[in-house]
Write a protein that holds these residues in place. Structure first.
Motif, mmCIF file in Angstrom:
data_model
loop_
_atom_site.group_PDB
_atom_site.id
_atom_site.type_symbol
_atom_site.label_atom_id
_atom_site.label_comp_id
_atom_site.label_asym_id
_atom_site.label_seq_id
_atom_site.Cartn_x
_atom_site.Cartn_y
_atom_site.Cartn_z
ATOM 1 N N GLY A 47 -42.733 -32.812 -50.029
ATOM 2 C CA GLY A 47 -44.033 -32.945 -49.463
ATOM 3 C C GLY A 47 -45.144 -33.190 -50.283
ATOM 4 O O GLY A 47 -46.134 -33.962 -50.208
ATOM 5 N N GLY A 62 -46.004 -33.363 -58.063
ATOM 6 C CA GLY A 62 -46.855 -32.355 -59.236
ATOM 7 C C GLY A 62 -46.292 -31.126 -59.485
ATOM 8 O O GLY A 62 -46.907 -30.182 -59.687
ATOM 9 N N ASP A 69 -34.561 -35.400 -58.078
ATOM 10 C CA ASP A 69 -36.064 -35.742 -57.678
ATOM 11 C C ASP A 69 -36.929 -34.475 -57.523
ATOM 12 O O ASP A 69 -36.715 -33.404 -56.624
ATOM 13 N N GLY A 92 -42.143 -38.528 -60.856
ATOM 14 C CA GLY A 92 -43.631 -38.750 -60.227
ATOM 15 C C GLY A 92 -44.621 -38.375 -61.212
ATOM 16 O O GLY A 92 -44.989 -39.365 -61.983
ATOM 17 N N SER A 93 -45.331 -37.376 -61.416
ATOM 18 C CA SER A 93 -46.312 -37.104 -62.313
ATOM 19 C C SER A 93 -46.110 -37.402 -63.848
ATOM 20 O O SER A 93 -46.821 -37.993 -64.400
HETATM 21 C C1 DX5 Z 1 -41.490 -34.770 -53.447
HETATM 22 C C2 DX5 Z 1 -41.136 -36.384 -53.651
HETATM 23 C C3 DX5 Z 1 -40.788 -36.437 -54.998
HETATM 24 C C4 DX5 Z 1 -42.112 -36.393 -55.889
HETATM 25 C C5 DX5 Z 1 -41.946 -36.554 -57.281
HETATM 26 O O1 DX5 Z 1 -41.978 -34.728 -52.067
HETATM 27 O O2 DX5 Z 1 -39.891 -36.442 -52.978
HETATM 28 O O3 DX5 Z 1 -40.421 -37.601 -55.212
HETATM 29 O O4 DX5 Z 1 -43.342 -37.006 -55.198
HETATM 30 O O5 DX5 Z 1 -42.982 -36.295 -58.060
HETATM 31 P P1 DX5 Z 1 -42.958 -35.332 -59.418
HETATM 32 O O6 DX5 Z 1 -42.165 -35.930 -60.107
HETATM 33 O O7 DX5 Z 1 -44.307 -35.123 -59.578
HETATM 34 O O8 DX5 Z 1 -42.552 -33.901 -58.755
#
Ligand code: DX5
Ligand code: ZN
Length: 543
Positions: A423, A426, A456, A478-479
């Motif tokens: 969802g 971060g 992930d 992600g972040s």
């Molecule tokens: C979560 C997503 C992830 C997420 C990864 O809903 O599937 O791919 O954006 O971001 P970080 O690494 O910041 O958790």
């Protein structure tokens, strides 16, 4: 035809393993240059670019693949075997009397177009073949893989002038720019770049000879595929794709080391090399995690950061509360970069639109196990396959990998193990995901899975090593990447963390296969800082 990213990556890895096996069996051969061109040959043979038919090697309308740097024959043979021209077991006959697979390619081997014996003449042959095709009114293309060592030969530049004079736009040359020739670095033997700006002089030379020049990372199949497609579309002049490569690529002790130009690996270490080839890591920054609405800019930022894939989180406001964008946006984004798209569909009823995301340019499309059952997943898989996209299945933190997914494992390319509630980016990595990933990896190992596990959620430099040790070989970040001031440095740190774990795993594998003697042999192959790190690991393993 779309590139079929997963197949290319898998088949290239398989071909590298065959190179190791064949040269070790022969006790001689050229692994370094075979590994540097592995993706180049792979993109052509497995990526749908080359028109060819392994069952009918002499098909008149086939595109011609000319290996001018003939000493890299093991690389060509291995890829031809994986493509189906002959049985992979024939690689064990490499360089033996009577074999069709000799130290340089010859025409007895199906799929070989040119006897690349003495170097420096393959481009001339290719210009002739391209002119002949034009005279015949034939539509096929000629692809010539040339080495940077052989471009010391004057004949290469004579061929370059002739190709430009006749405007042979049905010819693509691919320069395997690994910067190392037989004994040393090209720039010290005969500088190809000099006196131009470092890393650019070769391109300027080809341009000066009247060629269309495209530069590409020679180990990234997505970018290479795009470069070769652009080359085929160019009219009025031949194109050279300058593929920046690393000699010995994917085997750390061979990488960038002139010693491995023409030296076979010891048969004892081949299983460890094979394990190393299975342990390559892909970093997939999540494009929305930086919070910028300029997705094109973010995609380019991923590319500049050295991403292997762009992770695209699609949310529908139903499967998860948040909403991002749909397939039309992905299709537009496709124009911004050639980096493969890892599309993560956090959507309800994925059977309705998974194919649209593949057609929009998704190279791997992943749906959630919570959103589909065995039958719907089967439908999705068939649809994705028909579009040459990789097939992914994701599990959220509360979900174990279903039994039906384990049964379907041979046809799955990617399993995403989520370590945050889907969802938003971060969030903090949920520690229990480590054990879960290791459990899933163990279940898949015995089930014919040849795909990749992707971690992930909350993954960054501090836990990338641990995720790798769990069995993840792709890391969606992600972040930690898109939110970092220097995304490239962040990707570098993540890669280094995974590489350290890979070294540890391989030292362990050496110990398992051959005890302290093999550990010592393996460690001894390495140099520099890597050797020192391995020695510490080896001591810890013995203790
Ligand atoms: C979560 C997503 C992830 C997420 C990864 O809903 O599937 O791919 O954006 O971001 P970080 O690494 O910041 O958790
Ligand atoms: Zn994701």
């Amino acid at each position: 035809m779309p590139p079929d990213y997963c197949r290319m990556v898998r088949d290239v890895r398989r071909a590298r393993k065959l190179v190791a096996r064949g040269t070790a069996a022969a006790g001689s051969g050229h692994p370094g240059g075979s590994f540097s061109m592995a993706e180049i040959v792979g993109v052509l043979l497995f990526g749908g670019l080359l028109r060819h038919d392994p069952g009918n090697p002499d098909w008149e309308e086939r595109d011609r693949l000319v290996l001018s740097k003939g000493h890299a024959a093991p690389g060509l043979f291995a890829s031809l075997a994986v493509a189906g021209y002959f049985d992979e077991s024939e690689m064990d006959t490499l360089r033996s009397l009577g074999s069709r697979l000799q130290g340089h390619p010859d025409l007895r081997c199906p799929g070989v177009e040119f006897c690349g014996g003495s170097l420096g003449i393959g481009l001339s042959f290719s210009v002739g073949a391209a002119l002949a095709a034009r005279l015949d009114g034939a539509a096929h293309r000629v692809y010539a893989i040339i080495g940077d060592g052989e471009t010391d030969e004057g004949q290469v530049w004579e061929a370059a002038m002739a190709a430009a004079k006749y405007g042979t736009d049905n010819l693509t040359a691919i320069l395997d720019r690994n910067c190392i020739q037989q004994d040393s670095h090209t720039e010290s033997v005969m500088p190809l770049d000099g006196p131009g700006p470092p890393g650019r002089g070769a391109a300027d030379k080809w341009r000066a000879f009247g060629w269309n020049v495209i530069e590409a990372d020679g180990h990234r199949v997505g970018q290479l595929h795009a470069a070769l497609r652009a080359a085929a579309a160019h009219r009025g002049a031949p194109t050279v794709v300058i593929a920046r490569t690393v000699k010995g690529r994917a085997v750390e002790h061979m990488e960038g080391n002139p010693k491995w130009h023409g030296k076979a690996p010891d048969p004892d270490v081949v299983p460890i090399i094979e394990a190393e080839l299975d342990c390559q890591v892909a970093v997939a920054p999540s494009i929305t995690a930086g919070g910028s609405p300029d997705l094109e800019g973010e995609a380019r930022r991923c590319e500049e950061a050295g991403a292997d894939l762009v992770h695209i989180d699609v949310m529908d406001g139903e499967f998860v509360p948040a909403r991002t964008f749909g397939h039309e946006r992905v299709a537009r984004l496709r124009r911004a970069t050639a980096v493969p798209f890892d599309v993560h569909l956090m959507i309800a009823r994925p059977e309705k639109s998974a194919l649209l995301y593949a057609e929009a340019g998704g190279d791997v499309v992943t749906v959630h196990a919570e959103a589909c059952g065995e039958d719907t997943f089967g439908e999705i898989r068939d649809a994705l396959r028909s579009a040459r996209a990789g097939v992914g299945l994701a599990v959220s933190p509360g979900t174990e990998l279903p039994e039906w997914a384990v049964r379907a494992a041979p046809s799955i390319d990617q399993v995403i193990v989520m370590s945050v509630v889907p969802g938003r980016s971060g969030q903090k990595y949920m520690e229990e995901a480590h054990g879960k990933t290791a459990r899933i990896a163990a279940r898949l190992r015995g089930a014919g899975f040849s795909g990749t596990i992707e971690a992930d959620g909350g993954v960054g430099p501090e836990n990338a090593g641990r995720c790798f040790a769990d069995g993840a070989r792709a890391l969606a970040c992600g972040s930690s990447v898109m939110g970092a001031p220097d995304a490239r440095a962040a990707v570098g740190r993540i890669r280094e963390a995974a590489a350290a774990e890979r070294r540890r795993l391989l030292v362990r594998e050496a110990g398992r296969l051959g005890g302290p003697a093999l550990v010592e042999k393996w460690v001894g192959l390495h140099g520099g800082g890597c050797r020192a790190a391995l020695e510490v690991m080896a001591a810890a393993e013995v203790a």
